[in-house]
Design an enzyme around this catalytic site. Structure first.
Site, mmCIF file in Angstrom:
data_model
loop_
_atom_site.group_PDB
_atom_site.id
_atom_site.type_symbol
_atom_site.label_atom_id
_atom_site.label_comp_id
_atom_site.label_asym_id
_atom_site.label_seq_id
_atom_site.Cartn_x
_atom_site.Cartn_y
_atom_site.Cartn_z
ATOM 1 N N SER A 520 -9.836 -7.644 14.274
ATOM 2 C CA SER A 520 -9.684 -6.383 13.685
ATOM 3 C C SER A 520 -8.562 -5.446 14.411
ATOM 4 O O SER A 520 -7.400 -6.225 14.161
ATOM 5 C CB SER A 520 -10.724 -5.155 14.012
ATOM 6 N N ASP A 572 -14.960 -9.337 3.797
ATOM 7 C CA ASP A 572 -14.575 -8.234 4.722
ATOM 8 C C ASP A 572 -13.546 -7.247 3.893
ATOM 9 O O ASP A 572 -12.525 -7.792 3.362
ATOM 10 C CB ASP A 572 -13.962 -8.908 5.656
#
Length: 767
Positions: A520, A572
């Site tokens: 991330s 995602d």
């Protein structure tokens, strides 16, 4: 549509948003009416005691008020179900019914206050069951009233006052439209900045944080400029967009492309890489060279290091029932030599039991019926991470808690020994994120692992998304994420000031390499840090797991393909986020709302069932007027007209104006903002369509993708969960167990706003 207008202000709730709240209130009041009626019938002859008539009057009055409230709730629900999002004229009486409800609430509030005094302030000699039944009823009434007050606060709109709108109108007439726009934008920015400060109230005030709040509030205010929608309108629009994407995906399923076969197996590439043959590569994606270390086993191995950067919170999340015991049991290493001899067998037994524990999610586990792995047992016995490390603090650990539980989780997840953990820092501020440096003895590498988003400071760093130049020799127009560049510079300065990499490499052989990993936010910082360190460490590799989409320009992303490998799972949302993609999503939502003739409550009910259950199909009714769309083009005609019709409602005209403004803003963003993409070579792990059934574990396959393939946000129930690090780890482990080698190519249609079909030779199947 705009929020409902009551009490001289607009509220953040539409006239068609009362279907489900009124239905819930109807059942609550009906159940409460039955309970009160039963209590009155049971205790009918027990009110003859002194002051007992007060309790009887409370029951009777409550029954009357509940009956009136039930009728009012039914009326609001029926009227709120009429019309569509674009047309609120059939619901014009909802506000009158809400005023009637407010009038009903006044005597209900007075009655509850009187009942509270009667139940708790007056002495009764009645049977205790009668008294406590009345007290319980009063307490429940106060609880319901409290949550009703919370609901009113949630739908309160700070920008909905009539005075603010009047002042804006006067400003326009006196000083022109430009001053009006500036005044309205300043008001919106102030409201969003106040919300950010309230949400992040625990963050210490500083100049950097104040600047971050201002930047984020400006970003959000600009994005919602010209949009007068309530939150449920946006939710319904997202569900309509998801439905459109599913229809396009079904159209694409008939397209078949024969992909090239892989030239090298994953195990062979991994073996070559472990022998130091890092220069070998194979061909993927139509001529692009894939480095030999970009294999599923290597990705799985270094994902453990990325998981370790999250410390004990992720370890507890991954081991809900045994995590605390395992971390606490780590004290056995610290206390083994200090404990009395009578306790040492206990520690040995605990270590042995933990070695047997598992289910596949912990670090030390063996399959049932198999002998204990001696290496694992020896490591578990002698090299337990010390969760009670305050008994022997280390100089290489900084900003951990007093028991160093973050460091204990790192050692458990990565199997790194004490002497191989060079440096650990959990220092966390705006644009300064935690990381650690370790030695990987398995592959003879030095690892830098950078933590992802886990705090409000990290969230501010994510949202500070301006593009700044990234200096690349020979790469024009290279830009990257401003805040993540500062994070990478912070880590680089720490590495250089403390000579951490020199210390790490001093214990390894000469052919060792530097590996930078992160998930991330950490993936974005890792990719940029690899660019900064590439001149000093030519044999460098970077694994970026679920990297942010607005990270690098296309030229920069293509330039780092030789040493950066990104891993993205499913749908995602984070690798797809960016101002251009957000503006594109905004246009699609507004367009879907303009085209739909389905009532909002049906859209929300169908969408929620689909998102939660992940089975079934949307009905075609909400797309009945959307027109035909080619699966490989974005040739959707505009559904709004440039002229007004007397038959059009006010809401429909407002939606059309908002759609025009959104399209103009999206076009401006394409010229003002550099398109930003995930970095490097991108492995896209996708779920096989034939395995998407309720209650069944997903089965994954993988393909190599291009950066522009993630320029569109896909709406689905897994768009958030696919970003979680445990999902990424589970998908990689499954592919590794199957000895999967990604060798497929893709249909390049997602950049046009559509899902795509993947064809994989090892697992033939259609999406």
């Amino acid at each position: 549509m705009p929020g409902i207008h009551m009490l001289k202000r607009n509220w953040a709730i539409g006239s068609d948003d009362f279907v489900f709240p009124s239905l819930a209130e109807f059942f609550l009041r009906l159940s409460w009416l039955l309970v009160i009626s039963i209590l009155l019938g049971i205790h009918h002859g027990s009110f003859t005691c002194p002051n007992g008539y007060l309790l009887r009057d409370y029951y009777i009055g409550t029954i009357v008020l509940l009956s009136i409230g039930i009728l009012n709730s039914l009326a609001i629900m029926v009227v709120s179900m009429r019309g569509t999002i674009r047309d609120s004229r059939p619901r014009r009486h909802v506000s009158n019914l809400l005023y009637a409800k407010a009038i009903i609430l006044i005597p209900e509030a007075v009655w509850i206050i009187l009942a509270t005094y009667w139940a708790f302030g007056v002495s009764f000699s009645c049977d205790w069951t009668v008294v406590w039944a009345a007290k319980g009823a009063v307490i429940c009434a106060w609880i319901v009233g409290f949550w009703m007050f919370v609901g009113i606060l949630l739908v309160f709109d700070p920008l909905g006052s009539a005075e603010h709108r009047l002042n804006v109108g006067d400003t326009m007439s006196k000083k022109g439209s430009e001053y009006l726009i500036h005044s309205s934008k300043s008001k919106n920015m102030h409201v969003w900045e106040t919300r950010c400060r309230c949400l992040c109230c625990c963050i210490a005030h500083s100049q950097d944080n104040d600047t971050a709040f201002s930047d984020v509030s400006k970003l959000v205010a600009d994005f919602f400029k010209g949009v007068d929608l309530v939150p449920t309108d946006i939710a319904a629009g997202l569900m309509l967009v998801a439905q459109q994407q599913e229809h396009i995906e079904a159209d694409l399923s008939a397209i078949i492309i024969n992909p090239p076969q892989s030239n090298q197996s994953g195990s062979a590439a991994l073996a070559n890489d472990s022998r130091g043959e890092g220069s070998r590569s194979v061909m993927i994606n139509g001529g692009v060279m894939q480095e030999s270390w970009m294999t599923i086993p290597m990705m799985t191995h270094y994902m453990k290091f990325a998981l370790g950067s999250y410390g004990w919170p992720f370890y507890m999340y991954s081991n809900l029932f045994t995590g605390l015991c395992r971390l606490c049991a780590s004290c056995s290493h610290s206390t083994h030599n200090l404990a009395p001899s009578i306790l040492k067998p206990y520690f040995r037994g605990l270590t042995r039991r933990l070695t047997y524990m598992g289910g596949g999610r912990g670090l030390f586990y063996n399959n049932p019926g198999k002998p204990i792995d001696p290496d694992r047992h020896e490591f578990a016995r002698n090299y337990f991470a010390s969760c009670c490390a305050c008994m022997r603090p280390g100089n290489n650990v900084h900003s951990d808690n007093i028991c160093e539980c973050h460091t204990a989780a790192i050692k458990r997840l990565t199997k790194v020994r004490d002497q191989d953990l060079i440096y650990v820092s959990f220092h966390n501020r705006y644009r300064e994120i935690p990381f650690y440096v370790a030695v990987d003895r398995k592959y003879n590498n030095v690892v830098i692992s950078i933590r992802g988003t886990l705090s409000l400071q990290d969230a501010l760093t994510d949202l500070s998304a301006r593009g700044v130049p990234l200096l690349f020799e020979g790469v024009p127009d290279a830009t990257c994420h401003d805040a993540m560049l500062d994070c990478a510079k912070f880590i680089k300065s720490t590495l250089e000031s403390k000579h951490l990499l020199e210390k790490a490499f001093s214990s390894l052989q000469e052919e060792s390499r530097l590996v930078i990993v992160g998930h991330s936010l950490g993936a974005g910082a890792a990719a940029i840090l690899s660019v900064l360190l590439k001149p000093q460490y030519n044999n460098l590799a970077c694994f970026a797991y679920s990297p942010p989409g607005g990270l690098m320009s296309r030229s920069a992303s293509l330039h780092v393909r030789d040493f950066v490998c990104s891993v993205i799972v499913g749908e995602d949302i984070v690798p797809r986020l960016g101002m251009p993609s957000m503006c594109d999503l905004k246009v699609k939502v507004l367009r879907a709302l303009c085209e739909s003739n389905t009532p909002k409550h049906k859209i929300l009910a169908t969408g929620c069932f689909r998102m939660l259950c992940q089975c079934g199909q949307f009905s075609d009714s909400s797309l009945e007027n959307t027109g035909e769309v080619s699966p490989l083009t974005d040739s959707r005609p505009r559904r709004y007209s440039t002229t007004t019709s007397p038959l059009q409602s006010e809401e429909e005209l407002l939606l059309q104006d908002a759609l025009r403004a959104a399209e103009e803003y999206a076009n401006e963003m394409q010229h003002m903002e550099w398109p930003m993409h995930p970095p490097g070579q991108i492995l896209h792990i996708v779920e096989l369509e034939e395995n998407k059934t309720c209650g069944k574990d997903p089965q994954y396959t993988a393909v190599w993708a291009q950066p522009e393939d993630f320029s569109t946000i896909l709406i689905s129930s897994k768009m958030i969960m696919d970003h979680f690090p445990d999902v990424v780890m589970r998908a990689l482990c499954q592919l590794e167990d199957k000895n999967f080698v990604p060798s497929a190519h893709r249909v390049s249609a997602e950049s046009g706003g559509k899902k795509c079909c993947y064809v994989v030779p090892q697992n033939p199947g259609e999406c």
